[in-house]
Design a protein around this motif. Structure first.
Motif, PDB file in Angstrom:
ATOM      1  N   LEU A  25       4.257   7.172 -58.693  1.00 56.24           N
ATOM      2  CA  LEU A  25       3.750   5.730 -58.596  1.00 56.24           C
ATOM      3  C   LEU A  25       4.516   5.038 -59.462  1.00 56.24           C
ATOM      4  O   LEU A  25       5.187   5.391 -60.591  1.00 56.24           O
ATOM      5  N   GLY A  26       4.791   3.808 -59.328  1.00 56.96           N
ATOM      6  CA  GLY A  26       5.271   2.807 -59.814  1.00 56.96           C
ATOM      7  C   GLY A  26       4.622   1.462 -60.230  1.00 56.96           C
ATOM      8  O   GLY A  26       4.235   0.798 -59.249  1.00 56.96           O
ATOM      9  N   PHE A  27       4.368   1.120 -61.575  1.00 55.30           N
ATOM     10  CA  PHE A  27       3.670   0.072 -61.889  1.00 55.30           C
ATOM     11  C   PHE A  27       4.589  -1.212 -62.173  1.00 55.30           C
ATOM     12  O   PHE A  27       5.549  -0.995 -63.260  1.00 55.30           O
ATOM     13  N   LEU A  28       4.396  -2.264 -61.995  1.00 55.90           N
ATOM     14  CA  LEU A  28       5.327  -3.391 -62.273  1.00 55.90           C
ATOM     15  C   LEU A  28       4.541  -3.915 -63.503  1.00 55.90           C
ATOM     16  O   LEU A  28       3.667  -4.210 -63.600  1.00 55.90           O
ATOM     17  N   VAL A  29       5.504  -3.985 -64.470  1.00 54.97           N
ATOM     18  CA  VAL A  29       4.977  -4.666 -65.844  1.00 54.97           C
ATOM     19  C   VAL A  29       6.099  -5.543 -66.406  1.00 54.97           C
ATOM     20  O   VAL A  29       7.145  -5.723 -65.653  1.00 54.97           O
ATOM     21  N   PRO A  30       5.616  -6.472 -67.216  1.00 57.13           N
ATOM     22  CA  PRO A  30       6.752  -7.527 -67.693  1.00 57.13           C
ATOM     23  C   PRO A  30       8.047  -7.082 -67.965  1.00 57.13           C
ATOM     24  O   PRO A  30       8.286  -6.172 -68.623  1.00 57.13           O
ATOM     25  N   PRO A  31       9.136  -8.197 -67.739  1.00 57.49           N
ATOM     26  CA  PRO A  31      10.267  -7.829 -68.253  1.00 57.49           C
ATOM     27  C   PRO A  31      10.349  -7.473 -69.733  1.00 57.49           C
ATOM     28  O   PRO A  31       9.662  -8.307 -70.501  1.00 57.49           O
ATOM     29  N   GLY A  32      11.102  -6.494 -70.237  1.00 57.56           N
ATOM     30  CA  GLY A  32      11.400  -6.339 -71.597  1.00 57.56           C
ATOM     31  C   GLY A  32      10.585  -5.234 -71.974  1.00 57.56           C
ATOM     32  O   GLY A  32      10.869  -4.767 -73.009  1.00 57.56           O
ATOM     33  N   THR A  33       9.711  -4.681 -71.184  1.00 55.78           N
ATOM     34  CA  THR A  33       8.732  -3.384 -71.501  1.00 55.78           C
ATOM     35  C   THR A  33       9.536  -2.267 -71.694  1.00 55.78           C
ATOM     36  O   THR A  33       9.351  -1.492 -72.496  1.00 55.78           O
TER      37      THR A  33
END
Length: 149
Positions: A67-75
Motif C-alpha cells: 500500500l502507498g500513503f500519500l504524504v506531504p512533500p518533504g516527508t
C-alpha cells in the motif's frame, strides 16, 4: 512494490516538467511523497487512522502486496521507519483522480479521503501500532494449543 518510476534513490531520476517553448505552459507538477508498506500492515494502519484521525489517499499495487500513503512533500527527507520506504513523487497537475502510478489502484480514493495527504507523524504512529498488533496476533497463533480432530 509500488513503482514510482523514480528508481531507488531519494530523488526523481527523470527531468522535471518545464513549460513548452511556445510560451503555453502545461499543468504544473504536483509534489507529494509516497510511503509504501506491506499490505497487511498498511491495511491495519488505514483502519487505525480512520478510527482515530483522518487518512488521505491510499494506493494499492496490482498484486495487493503493498500500500502507498500519500504524504506531504518533504516527508521523505526525514523518513526512517524500518519496513517502509518514502519516495518523493511528482505528477502533472490537475485533480488527483486516476492513480498516479501505473498498475496501481485506489484503496482510499482522493474523493473518499478525509484530507489531501496523511499527516506523517500520525501515519508513523499508526504503522507502529499496526506492526505491534500483527506481531501480537502472530504470537497468539503460535502459542495456541492444537486440538485433535
Amino acid at each position: 512494490m509500488l513503482d514510482t518510476g523514480y528508481g531507488t534513490g531519494s530523488r526523481p531520476t527523470t527531468a522535471r516538467h518545464r513549460p513548452e517553448p511556445n510560451g503555453g505552459a502545461e499543468p504544473a507538477e504536483t509534489p507529494y511523497d509516497l510511503v509504501t508498506v506491506p499490505a497487511r500492515q498498511g491495511l491495519e494502519a488505514v483502519d487505525i487512522l480512520r478510527l482515530r484521525h483522518s487518512v488521505g489517499p491510499v494506493l494499492h499495487d496490482g498484486t495487493g502486496d503493498t500500500l502507498g500513503f500519500l504524504v506531504p512533500p518533504g516527508t521523505a527527507d526525514g523518513w526512517d521507519l524500518p519496513g517502509s520506504v518514502c519516495t518523493p513523487t511528482y505528477r502533472r497537475g490537475g485533480p488527483l483522480a486516476d492513480p498516479p502510478i501505473t498498475g496501481a489502484g485506489w484503496l482510499v480514493s482522493p474523493k473518499d479521503a478525509h484530507t489531501g495527504t496523511t499527516e506523517p507523524a500520525r501515519l508513523r504512529a499508526a504503522l507502529g501500532e499496526a506492526a505491534r498488533t500483527i506481531a501480537a496476533a502472530e504470537g497468539r497463533d503460535r502459542n495456541r494449543p492444537r486440538t485433535l480432530p
